[in-house]
Design an enzyme around this catalytic site. Structure first.
Site, short mmCIF file in Angstrom:
data_model
loop_
_atom_site.label_atom_id
_atom_site.label_comp_id
_atom_site.label_asym_id
_atom_site.label_seq_id
_atom_site.Cartn_x
_atom_site.Cartn_y
_atom_site.Cartn_z
N ASP A 117 19.05 -44.78 24.65
CA ASP A 117 18.66 -46.15 25.00
C ASP A 117 19.95 -46.94 25.25
OD1 ASP A 117 17.59 -48.66 25.18
OD2 ASP A 117 16.40 -48.56 23.36
N LYS A 160 16.99 -44.00 29.22
CA LYS A 160 16.44 -45.21 29.82
C LYS A 160 17.40 -45.76 30.85
CE LYS A 160 13.75 -46.60 25.87
NZ LYS A 160 13.50 -47.65 24.88
P1 IMP Z 1 20.45 -45.82 21.20
O1 IMP Z 1 21.47 -45.69 20.12
O2 IMP Z 1 20.16 -47.26 21.54
O3 IMP Z 1 20.75 -45.00 22.42
O4 IMP Z 1 19.08 -45.35 20.59
C1 IMP Z 1 18.78 -44.05 20.39
C2 IMP Z 1 17.69 -43.87 19.34
O5 IMP Z 1 16.76 -44.96 19.28
C3 IMP Z 1 16.88 -42.67 19.72
O6 IMP Z 1 17.43 -41.50 19.17
C4 IMP Z 1 15.51 -43.01 19.18
O7 IMP Z 1 15.41 -42.60 17.83
C5 IMP Z 1 15.43 -44.51 19.24
N1 IMP Z 1 14.73 -44.98 20.46
C6 IMP Z 1 15.26 -45.72 21.48
N2 IMP Z 1 14.36 -45.99 22.41
C7 IMP Z 1 13.21 -45.41 22.02
C8 IMP Z 1 11.87 -45.33 22.59
O8 IMP Z 1 11.56 -45.85 23.67
N3 IMP Z 1 10.96 -44.64 21.86
C9 IMP Z 1 11.25 -44.05 20.67
N4 IMP Z 1 12.47 -44.09 20.11
C10 IMP Z 1 13.45 -44.76 20.77
#
Ligand code: IMP
Ligand code: MG
Length: 181
Positions: free
Chosen positions: A105, A133
């Site tokens: 994300d 995303k």
């Molecule tokens: P980041 O550090 O913002 O890239 O987030 C990564 C983590 O957030 C992922 O490993 C998921 O556990 C959680 N996450 C982010 N977006 C989603 C989503 O749309 N659905 C479910 N989990 C998400």
């Protein structure tokens, strides 16, 4: 397909996931052919289904380990800090590590994991991510990517919203009212 209530629409149906997982496994097989110390590290909980399907299709000798991390609270709001809740059983020195993540994300979690693993001196480090995303983020290196999706909250195939929907066979968008207060 029967859609669970609270879900907006199916983004990736089971057949498309299966096809893509097969392709990723083939890519990994040809990239690591002849390599002995291949280690898949699944990031719990979200990656458990993806990891299980992917590794069962990689016909190369390999081992599997898990790491549990937490970067979010119970709902969908980012709390910022990444924490290791459970670490690997064995050192990764001299292993060819593939980090397996469910979703990228902001990219913060993956960047943190890459930094952590690089400090542990594996023979090599690559990342395999099921969905990413489409949004602005710090450039984070994904070596094997399943799908790019819009910036919405998705569930299923390992992904959850506050522990719900994790074992759905497809990846679906959640109704906005559930995650936007
Ligand atoms: P980041 O550090 O913002 O890239 O987030 C990564 C983590 O957030 C992922 O490993 C998921 O556990 C959680 N996450 C982010 N977006 C989603 C989503 O749309 N659905 C479910 N989990 C998400
Ligand atoms: Mg995750």
């Amino acid at each position: 397909m029967e859609l669970a209530p609270d879900l907006e629409r199916v983004l990736i149906p089971p057949e498309a996931i299966a096809r893509r997982v097969e392709e990723l496994a083939s890519e990994i097989e040809s990239d690591y052919a002849g390599e002995r110390e291949l280690l898949f590290v699944g990031v719990l909980k979200g990656a458990f289904i993806f990891l299980a399907d992917l590794t069962r299709r990689v016909r190369l000798p390999h081992t599997v380990d898990f790491m549990a991390i937490s970067s979010y609270g119970k709902a969908s709001v980012s709390s910022g800090a990444v924490r290791i809740l459970m670490d690997l059983r064995e050192p990764v020195v001299n292993k060819h590590v593939i980090l397996v993540e469910d979703i990228v994300d902001s990219g913060r979690t993956l960047a943190y994991l890459q930094e952590t693993f690089n400090g542990r001196r594996p023979a090599s480090l690559r990342t395999c991510v099921l969905v990413r995303k489409e949004r602005e983020r710090a450039d984070v290196g994904i070596d094997y990517l399943g799908f790019t999706i819009p910036d919405v909250w998705v569930v299923g195939y390992g992904l959850d919203l506050a522990e719900r929907f994790r074992t759905l066979p497809y990846i679906a968008e959640v109704k906005r009212s559930l995650y936007q207060k």
